[in-house]
Design an enzyme around this catalytic site. Structure first.
Site, PDB file in Angstrom:
ATOM      1  N   ARG A 109      -0.412  -8.885  13.227  1.00 28.64           N
ATOM      2  CA  ARG A 109      -0.992  -7.794  12.405  1.00 28.64           C
ATOM      3  C   ARG A 109      -1.890  -8.382  11.311  1.00 28.64           C
ATOM      4  O   ARG A 109      -2.920  -7.807  10.969  1.00 28.64           O
ATOM      5  CB  ARG A 109       0.126  -6.942  11.793  1.00 28.64           C
ATOM      6  CG  ARG A 109       0.758  -5.990  12.813  1.00 28.64           C
ATOM      7  CD  ARG A 109       2.096  -5.440  12.347  1.00 28.64           C
ATOM      8  NE  ARG A 109       2.053  -4.725  11.093  1.00 28.64           N
ATOM      9  CZ  ARG A 109       3.114  -4.498  10.324  1.00 28.64           C
ATOM     10  NH1 ARG A 109       4.310  -4.932  10.692  1.00 28.64           N
ATOM     11  NH2 ARG A 109       2.996  -3.839   9.197  1.00 28.64           N
TER      12      ARG A 109
ATOM     13  N   ARG B  91      11.940  -5.819   4.734  1.00 25.15           N
ATOM     14  CA  ARG B  91      11.714  -4.396   4.425  1.00 25.15           C
ATOM     15  C   ARG B  91      12.704  -3.509   5.180  1.00 25.15           C
ATOM     16  O   ARG B  91      12.969  -3.707   6.352  1.00 25.15           O
ATOM     17  CB  ARG B  91      10.287  -4.004   4.832  1.00 25.15           C
ATOM     18  CG  ARG B  91      10.062  -2.504   4.781  1.00 25.15           C
ATOM     19  CD  ARG B  91       8.623  -2.133   4.814  1.00 25.15           C
ATOM     20  NE  ARG B  91       7.959  -2.467   6.064  1.00 25.15           N
ATOM     21  CZ  ARG B  91       6.673  -2.216   6.288  1.00 25.15           C
ATOM     22  NH1 ARG B  91       5.938  -1.660   5.337  1.00 25.15           N
ATOM     23  NH2 ARG B  91       6.132  -2.528   7.433  1.00 25.15           N
TER      24      ARG B  91
ATOM     25  N   ARG C   1      11.560  -1.699  10.847  1.00 24.82           N
ATOM     26  CA  ARG C   1      10.497  -1.293  11.767  1.00 24.82           C
ATOM     27  C   ARG C   1      10.348  -2.278  12.918  1.00 24.82           C
ATOM     28  O   ARG C   1      10.418  -3.484  12.703  1.00 24.82           O
ATOM     29  CB  ARG C   1       9.169  -1.179  10.996  1.00 24.82           C
ATOM     30  CG  ARG C   1       8.826   0.227  10.616  1.00 24.82           C
ATOM     31  CD  ARG C   1       7.692   0.322   9.652  1.00 24.82           C
ATOM     32  NE  ARG C   1       6.450  -0.333  10.086  1.00 24.82           N
ATOM     33  CZ  ARG C   1       5.312  -0.267   9.408  1.00 24.82           C
ATOM     34  NH1 ARG C   1       5.260   0.420   8.281  1.00 24.82           N
ATOM     35  NH2 ARG C   1       4.231  -0.878   9.834  1.00 24.82           N
TER      36      ARG C   1
ATOM     37  N   LYS D 165       0.837  -1.215   0.000  1.00 20.18           N
ATOM     38  CA  LYS D 165       0.000   0.000   0.000  1.00 20.18           C
ATOM     39  C   LYS D 165       0.867   1.258   0.000  1.00 20.18           C
ATOM     40  O   LYS D 165       0.646   2.175  -0.775  1.00 20.18           O
ATOM     41  CB  LYS D 165      -0.920   0.033   1.234  1.00 20.18           C
ATOM     42  CG  LYS D 165      -1.839  -1.164   1.357  1.00 20.18           C
ATOM     43  CD  LYS D 165      -2.746  -1.050   2.561  1.00 20.18           C
ATOM     44  CE  LYS D 165      -2.022  -1.057   3.896  1.00 20.18           C
ATOM     45  NZ  LYS D 165      -1.298  -2.296   4.198  1.00 20.18           N
TER      46      LYS D 165
ATOM     47  N   ARG E 127      -9.515   1.526   8.558  1.00 22.86           N
ATOM     48  CA  ARG E 127      -9.089   0.173   8.900  1.00 22.86           C
ATOM     49  C   ARG E 127     -10.139  -0.579   9.694  1.00 22.86           C
ATOM     50  O   ARG E 127      -9.906  -1.726  10.059  1.00 22.86           O
ATOM     51  CB  ARG E 127      -7.843   0.286   9.775  1.00 22.86           C
ATOM     52  CG  ARG E 127      -6.575  -0.203   9.131  1.00 22.86           C
ATOM     53  CD  ARG E 127      -5.489   0.050  10.149  1.00 22.86           C
ATOM     54  NE  ARG E 127      -4.367  -0.781   9.941  1.00 22.86           N
ATOM     55  CZ  ARG E 127      -3.256  -0.374   9.333  1.00 22.86           C
ATOM     56  NH1 ARG E 127      -3.168   0.829   8.853  1.00 22.86           N
ATOM     57  NH2 ARG E 127      -2.243  -1.193   9.236  1.00 22.86           N
TER      58      ARG E 127
HETATM   59  P1  AP5 Z   1       4.891  -1.691   1.768  1.00 27.82           P
HETATM   60  O1  AP5 Z   1       4.557  -0.826   0.611  1.00 27.82           O
HETATM   61  O2  AP5 Z   1       5.703  -1.085   2.858  1.00 27.82           O
HETATM   62  O3  AP5 Z   1       3.563  -2.401   2.336  1.00 27.82           O
HETATM   63  P2  AP5 Z   1       2.348  -1.821   3.136  1.00 27.82           P
HETATM   64  O4  AP5 Z   1       1.118  -2.472   2.629  1.00 27.82           O
HETATM   65  O5  AP5 Z   1       2.370  -0.323   3.141  1.00 27.82           O
HETATM   66  O6  AP5 Z   1       2.706  -2.417   4.571  1.00 27.82           O
HETATM   67  P3  AP5 Z   1       2.652  -1.761   6.009  1.00 27.82           P
HETATM   68  O7  AP5 Z   1       3.354  -2.726   6.930  1.00 27.82           O
HETATM   69  O8  AP5 Z   1       3.190  -0.355   6.029  1.00 27.82           O
HETATM   70  O9  AP5 Z   1       1.151  -1.749   6.268  1.00 27.82           O
HETATM   71  P4  AP5 Z   1       0.477  -1.718   7.575  1.00 27.82           P
HETATM   72  O10 AP5 Z   1      -0.887  -1.384   7.125  1.00 27.82           O
HETATM   73  O11 AP5 Z   1       0.581  -2.915   8.428  1.00 27.82           O
HETATM   74  O12 AP5 Z   1       1.298  -0.610   8.424  1.00 27.82           O
HETATM   75  P5  AP5 Z   1       0.991   0.901   8.784  1.00 27.82           P
HETATM   76  O13 AP5 Z   1       2.250   1.646   8.769  1.00 27.82           O
HETATM   77  O14 AP5 Z   1      -0.173   1.411   8.008  1.00 27.82           O
HETATM   78  O15 AP5 Z   1       5.642  -2.990   1.209  1.00 27.82           O
HETATM   79  C1  AP5 Z   1       6.124  -3.995   2.088  1.00 27.82           C
HETATM   80  C2  AP5 Z   1       7.468  -4.548   1.569  1.00 27.82           C
HETATM   81  O16 AP5 Z   1       7.223  -5.259   0.356  1.00 27.82           O
HETATM   82  C3  AP5 Z   1       8.493  -3.456   1.223  1.00 27.82           C
HETATM   83  O17 AP5 Z   1       9.774  -3.897   1.558  1.00 27.82           O
HETATM   84  C4  AP5 Z   1       8.367  -3.283  -0.304  1.00 27.82           C
HETATM   85  O18 AP5 Z   1       9.590  -2.867  -0.908  1.00 27.82           O
HETATM   86  C5  AP5 Z   1       7.977  -4.697  -0.738  1.00 27.82           C
HETATM   87  N1  AP5 Z   1       7.070  -4.702  -1.896  1.00 27.82           N
HETATM   88  C6  AP5 Z   1       6.043  -3.820  -2.149  1.00 27.82           C
HETATM   89  N2  AP5 Z   1       5.418  -4.156  -3.300  1.00 27.82           N
HETATM   90  C7  AP5 Z   1       6.049  -5.279  -3.772  1.00 27.82           C
HETATM   91  C8  AP5 Z   1       5.864  -6.110  -4.929  1.00 27.82           C
HETATM   92  N3  AP5 Z   1       4.893  -5.850  -5.831  1.00 27.82           N
HETATM   93  N4  AP5 Z   1       6.690  -7.160  -5.081  1.00 27.82           N
HETATM   94  C9  AP5 Z   1       7.669  -7.438  -4.171  1.00 27.82           C
HETATM   95  N5  AP5 Z   1       7.893  -6.679  -3.060  1.00 27.82           N
HETATM   96  C10 AP5 Z   1       7.094  -5.612  -2.874  1.00 27.82           C
HETATM   97  O19 AP5 Z   1       0.461   0.730  10.293  1.00 27.82           O
HETATM   98  C11 AP5 Z   1       1.334   0.405  11.336  1.00 27.82           C
HETATM   99  C12 AP5 Z   1       0.565   0.419  12.659  1.00 27.82           C
HETATM  100  O20 AP5 Z   1       0.034   1.736  12.909  1.00 27.82           O
HETATM  101  C13 AP5 Z   1      -0.663  -0.500  12.727  1.00 27.82           C
HETATM  102  O21 AP5 Z   1      -0.323  -1.837  13.071  1.00 27.82           O
HETATM  103  C14 AP5 Z   1      -1.482   0.197  13.821  1.00 27.82           C
HETATM  104  O22 AP5 Z   1      -0.970  -0.060  15.099  1.00 27.82           O
HETATM  105  C15 AP5 Z   1      -1.248   1.674  13.504  1.00 27.82           C
HETATM  106  N6  AP5 Z   1      -2.250   2.197  12.567  1.00 27.82           N
HETATM  107  C16 AP5 Z   1      -2.018   2.674  11.315  1.00 27.82           C
HETATM  108  N7  AP5 Z   1      -3.164   3.070  10.733  1.00 27.82           N
HETATM  109  C17 AP5 Z   1      -4.143   2.833  11.636  1.00 27.82           C
HETATM  110  C18 AP5 Z   1      -5.554   3.010  11.611  1.00 27.82           C
HETATM  111  N8  AP5 Z   1      -6.185   3.508  10.528  1.00 27.82           N
HETATM  112  N9  AP5 Z   1      -6.266   2.664  12.710  1.00 27.82           N
HETATM  113  C19 AP5 Z   1      -5.662   2.175  13.801  1.00 27.82           C
HETATM  114  N10 AP5 Z   1      -4.334   1.959  13.889  1.00 27.82           N
HETATM  115  C20 AP5 Z   1      -3.574   2.288  12.815  1.00 27.82           C
END
Ligand code: AP5
Length: 217
Positions: free
Chosen positions: A173, A130, A162, A16, A91
């Protein structure tokens, strides 16, 4: 022109953040990531950051009221006048309802929801490999490596992993996603804005597929 909002949906590690940055750049929209906003607060040691950390480190969601208030404040800023690419929000069904109400006030709506599908078994590998730059750029040791090991290609800063990317936290997660966020797939499908995207393709091909879906909408 009415503002346009795109909601990136998919499990942790689906890509994402990687895609949201590219789509926002292509469309000249702001990228709003709730995870990045929480991490920024954490770095600045704000009360919000300290609260969020307790949840993030365990792989749990930060409470809805706190998260919704933060997003309302962010989307009301002038740089979001034309809309935004939302990454990691909503979410929960409650957050989705709150977003709908907020966008109504702002005179816009969710135009497209690219739902990036990646099988669970690939997610742990993606997240444990990552590497992040302090400025938010995302790398992967195998799939998207930096030119020089653990150094950001653009500004030369040192990359880091991270805290919540440890395999056991990643698995939790994914469970939290399946229980609390996956219901949004049907929610947005029923609003006829959901587009399924094959997230197992190479990064550039996924971007092309998402751009096509947005153009068609
Ligand atoms: P990446 O693009 O980083 O993936 P992502 O989907 O963004 O993963 P996240 O871990 O950031 O999502 P998340 O939703 O768990 O975390 P967030 O920060 O929002 O890609 C992942 C890896 O794969 C990278 O190394 C990339 O290079 C590689 N890759 C990408 N595309 C690829 C492809 N096509 N092929 C191969 N490799 C590829 O949330 C973190 C925490 O914050 C949550 O757990 C929660 O505690 C809190 N939080 C955030 N938002 C909320 C909310 N709305 N409500 C409540 N709590 C929240």
């Amino acid at each position: 022109m009415a503002p346009m909002y795109i909601v990136m949906l998919g499990p942790p590690g689906a890509g994402k953040g990687t895609q949201a940055k590219k789509i926002a750049q292509n469309l000249d929209l702001v990228h709003v990531s709730t995870g990045d906003l929480f991490r920024e607060n954490l770095k600045n040691e704000t009360d919000l950051g300290k609260l969020a950390q307790q949840y993030m480190n365990k792989g749990e969601l930060v409470p809805d009221d706190v998260t919704v208030r933060m997003v309302e404040e962010r989307l009301s800023r002038p740089d979001c006048e034309l809309g935004a690419v939302l990454d990691g929000f909503p979410r929960t069904p409650e957050q989705a309802e709150a977003l709908g109400d907020l966008l109504e006030k702002l005179g816009g709506e969710v135009k497209v929801v690219p739902y990036i599908k990646v099988p669970d078994e690939d997610l742990v590998e993606r997240l444990s490999g990552r590497w992040m730059s302090p400025s938010g750029r995302v790398y992967h040791e195998k799939f998207n490596p930096p030119k020089v090991k653990w150094i950001d290609d653009v500004d030369g800063s040192e990359l880091y992993q991270r805290e919540d990317d440890k395999p056991e936290t990643v698995r939790h997660r994914i469970e939290v996603y399946n229980q609390q966020t996956a219901p949004l797939i049907d929610y947005y499908r029923s609003q006829e804005v959901l587009v399924e995207i094959d997230g197992t393709k190479p990064i550039e091909e996924v971007t092309d597929d998402i751009m096509k879906a947005i153009e068609e909408a």
